[in-house]
Design a protein around this motif. Structure first.
Motif, PDB file in Angstrom:
ATOM      1  N   ILE A 112       0.834  -1.204   0.000  1.00  0.00           N
ATOM      2  CA  ILE A 112       0.000   0.000   0.000  1.00  0.00           C
ATOM      3  C   ILE A 112       0.869   1.254   0.000  1.00  0.00           C
ATOM      4  CG2 ILE A 112      -1.676   1.306   1.370  1.00  0.00           C
ATOM      5  CD1 ILE A 112      -2.875  -1.425   2.178  1.00  0.00           C
ATOM      6  N   ILE A 115       0.774   4.217  -2.879  1.00  0.00           N
ATOM      7  CA  ILE A 115       0.575   5.629  -2.540  1.00  0.00           C
ATOM      8  C   ILE A 115       1.767   6.469  -2.999  1.00  0.00           C
ATOM      9  CG2 ILE A 115       0.377   7.248  -0.609  1.00  0.00           C
ATOM     10  CD1 ILE A 115      -1.270   5.060   0.829  1.00  0.00           C
ATOM     11  N   SER A 116       2.974   5.976  -2.757  1.00  0.00           N
ATOM     12  CA  SER A 116       4.175   6.710  -3.144  1.00  0.00           C
ATOM     13  C   SER A 116       4.255   6.885  -4.656  1.00  0.00           C
ATOM     14  CB  SER A 116       5.409   5.983  -2.625  1.00  0.00           C
ATOM     15  OG  SER A 116       6.572   6.561  -3.112  1.00  0.00           O
ATOM     16  N   ILE A 125       1.571   9.364  -5.850  1.00  0.00           N
ATOM     17  CA  ILE A 125       1.926  10.760  -5.570  1.00  0.00           C
ATOM     18  C   ILE A 125       3.007  11.243  -6.530  1.00  0.00           C
ATOM     19  CG2 ILE A 125       3.050  12.274  -3.884  1.00  0.00           C
ATOM     20  CD1 ILE A 125       1.545  10.692  -1.702  1.00  0.00           C
TER      21      ILE A 125
END
Length: 116
Positions: free
Chosen positions: A74, A78-79, A82
């Motif tokens: 996860i 997310i990284s 972004i």
């Protein structure tokens, strides 16, 4: 640690599809999109295979390893999500994700050696 081949293939397929999605999102930056694909495939496939396809004999070890793998999975999503929207420094991105992968591998290997 045993790996189920069918679940591993599905996890790798999911990682490839997510890497393609990150590529499509960050397509306007040519160099960054290639780096994004390679790092996301490595991180997502490695953590996905361990999270969803690996099994350990001890229930505690298995739960700890799977929990850490899902957290890294996860965190990687997310990284990469972004970073795919912004222009970034490529060496910083590679170093950050390499550190995540190395620390994750060390933690999983250490948890696999511990006797409960």
């Amino acid at each position: 640690m045993k790996i189920d081949k069918i679940k591993a293939a599905i996890s790798i397929a999911i990682a490839l599809l997510m890497a393609w999605a990150f590529y499509e999102i960050s397509k306007e930056y040519a160099t960054q999109s290639i780096v994004m694909v390679v790092t996301s495939i490595l991180l997502l496939s490695f953590s996905g295979v361990v999270a969803f396809a690996a099994s350990v004999d001890d229930a505690r070890q298995s739960m700890l390893i799977k929990t850490i793998s899902i957290i890294v999975f996860i965190l990687s999503i997310i990284s990469c999500l972004i970073f795919s929207f912004f222009e970034y420094n490529v060496p910083f991105f590679i170093i950050l994700h390499a550190l995540i992968l190395i620390i994750y591998a060390l933690v999983v290997l250490q948890l696999n050696k511990v006797d409960y």
